[in-house]
Design a protein around this motif. Structure first.
Motif, short mmCIF file in Angstrom:
data_model
loop_
_atom_site.label_atom_id
_atom_site.label_comp_id
_atom_site.label_asym_id
_atom_site.label_seq_id
_atom_site.Cartn_x
_atom_site.Cartn_y
_atom_site.Cartn_z
N ASP A 180 -1.46 0.08 -2.26
CA ASP A 180 -0.45 0.75 -1.45
C ASP A 180 -0.60 2.24 -1.69
N LEU A 181 -0.74 2.98 -0.60
CA LEU A 181 -1.10 4.39 -0.70
C LEU A 181 0.07 5.32 -0.86
N ALA A 182 1.29 4.83 -0.66
CA ALA A 182 2.45 5.71 -0.75
C ALA A 182 3.49 5.08 -1.65
N ASP A 183 4.01 5.87 -2.59
CA ASP A 183 5.02 5.35 -3.48
C ASP A 183 6.39 5.39 -2.81
N GLY A 224 5.59 4.00 3.35
CA GLY A 224 4.24 3.68 2.91
C GLY A 224 3.26 3.63 4.05
N THR A 225 2.13 2.95 3.83
CA THR A 225 1.06 2.91 4.83
C THR A 225 0.65 1.49 5.20
N ARG A 226 1.58 0.54 5.01
CA ARG A 226 1.29 -0.86 5.34
C ARG A 226 1.78 -1.25 6.72
N ASP A 227 2.10 -0.27 7.55
CA ASP A 227 2.50 -0.48 8.94
C ASP A 227 3.85 -1.14 9.13
N TYR A 260 -1.18 9.13 9.34
CA TYR A 260 -2.37 8.30 9.46
C TYR A 260 -2.40 7.70 10.86
N ALA A 261 -3.57 7.22 11.27
CA ALA A 261 -3.74 6.67 12.61
C ALA A 261 -4.59 5.42 12.54
N LEU A 285 -7.56 -2.56 6.20
CA LEU A 285 -7.59 -3.46 7.36
C LEU A 285 -8.92 -4.22 7.42
N LEU A 286 -10.01 -3.55 7.08
CA LEU A 286 -11.31 -4.21 7.06
C LEU A 286 -11.36 -5.32 6.01
#
Length: 320
Positions: free
Chosen positions: A23-26, A154-157, A190-191, A46-47
């Motif tokens: 996880d990229l964001a706390d 975070g960055t998990r959408d 992010y995109a 994602l890959l």
């Protein structure tokens, strides 16, 4: 200038996962002292989760290389106008940014993608022949707002899912969805690259860095709306200018090789450590420099972005 001579094996390597999923964001809001776009890290996650994504992206890359190598290709119906739906997720009044602030971001995108940004005149003479008017414009069609108790997403959408407390995308095959929220972890945005799931397609920007906020202590030096320009570049299939590797390949022929990401506002000429000796294009939107230090797309980048919208391209459903 580098030349693109990529075999299928090399393309597969470009899209292979290199890092473990994290996880990229706390959970805390953390203002960024240096630009951090998480698009590449999210792609790697994602890959790892979906091995078929690499296959789809390899096909998109092969199509893109074929189209950009043909100087006579044409867009289907001429100009590209992208409808934009903005999804605002807020906990505080400050996070619930105004309609005017959102419109200022659309205005920045329209200037940056049509080379009408005033600082376009600052492009050094050595790149005057390749500086591009991408000729893509954006139209704000709707703003959705939702109150939340989340302090960061975070960055998990999660922000892209109503079931997870966020907002589902609106007609993602024909609309650019733009989520505005607190990401956390010092991440500005992010995109999702072309080829990913339609359920998560779009761009995410932290609410601090959306639109123009002159003299804003909270968002400076990322207060001129260029975070969105950078992220929309990814959404249109552009890579970071350093190729996310030391002296890496961004898959664009006319951008100089860069050793790594650059920060601040480097003084031109900025000589690269990648050989042979040359100047790095630190003012390119796909670097990590401050908002006031980035103001350029190239013809090669324009061709790469345009290729996804033509018939058979990854985003041809936009009906161009």
């Amino acid at each position: 200038m580098k030349k693109i001579l990529l075999s299928a094996a090399v393309i597969l390597m470009l899209f292979s996962c290199q890092n473990d999923s994290t996880d990229l964001a706390d959970s805390t809001k953390n203002a960024s002292a240096r630009r951090h776009c998480a698009s590449q890290e999210v792609l790697e996650e994602l890959l790892a989760a979906d091995p078929t994504l690499a296959i789809r992206m390899n096909k998109i890359e092969a199509f893109t290389q074929k189209r950009t190598s043909n100087p006579n290709f044409r867009l289907v119906n001429g100009k590209i106008v992208i409808p934009v739906v903005v999804n605002v997720l807020y906990r505080t009044v400050a996070e619930n940014i105004s309609d005017a602030q959102i419109q200022s971001q659309i205005d920045v995108l329209n200037k940056d993608f049509t080379a009408t940004n005033p600082d376009f005149a600052n492009v050094p003479a050595e790149w005057s022949g390749i500086k591009a008017n991408v000729d893509i414009t954006f139209e704000l069609v709707k703003i959705n707002r939702k109150a939340t108790t989340k302090t960061s997403w975070g960055t998990r959408d999660a922000m892209k899912s109503t079931k997870k407390g966020g907002l589902d995308p609106t007609t993602p095959s024909t609309t650019l969805n733009f989520w505005v929220c607190t990401i956390g972890g010092g991440i500005l945005g992010y995109a999702q690259f072309p080829g990913g799931s339609s359920a998560t397609d779009g761009v995410v920007c932290d609410s601090q860095y959306v639109g123009v906020t002159p003299n804003s202590g909270a968002s400076y030096p990322y207060n001129l709306g260029r975070t969105a320009t950078h992220e929309v570049g990814h959404w249109m299939n552009l890579r970071h200018i350093w190729g996310d590797a030391s002296c890496g390949n961004d898959l664009v022929a006319d951008t100089p090789v860069a050793n790594t990401s650059n920060f601040g506002v480097p003084t031109y000429p900025y000589v690269s450590t990648c050989l042979p000796a040359h100047n790095e294009m630190t003012m390119n939107y796909m670097d990590y420099t401050d908002d006031r230090g980035m103001y350029l797309f190239t013809n090669g980048q324009k061709s790469r972005m345009s290729a996804i919208f033509v018939s058979g391209g990854a985003r041809s459903a936009f009906g161009i």
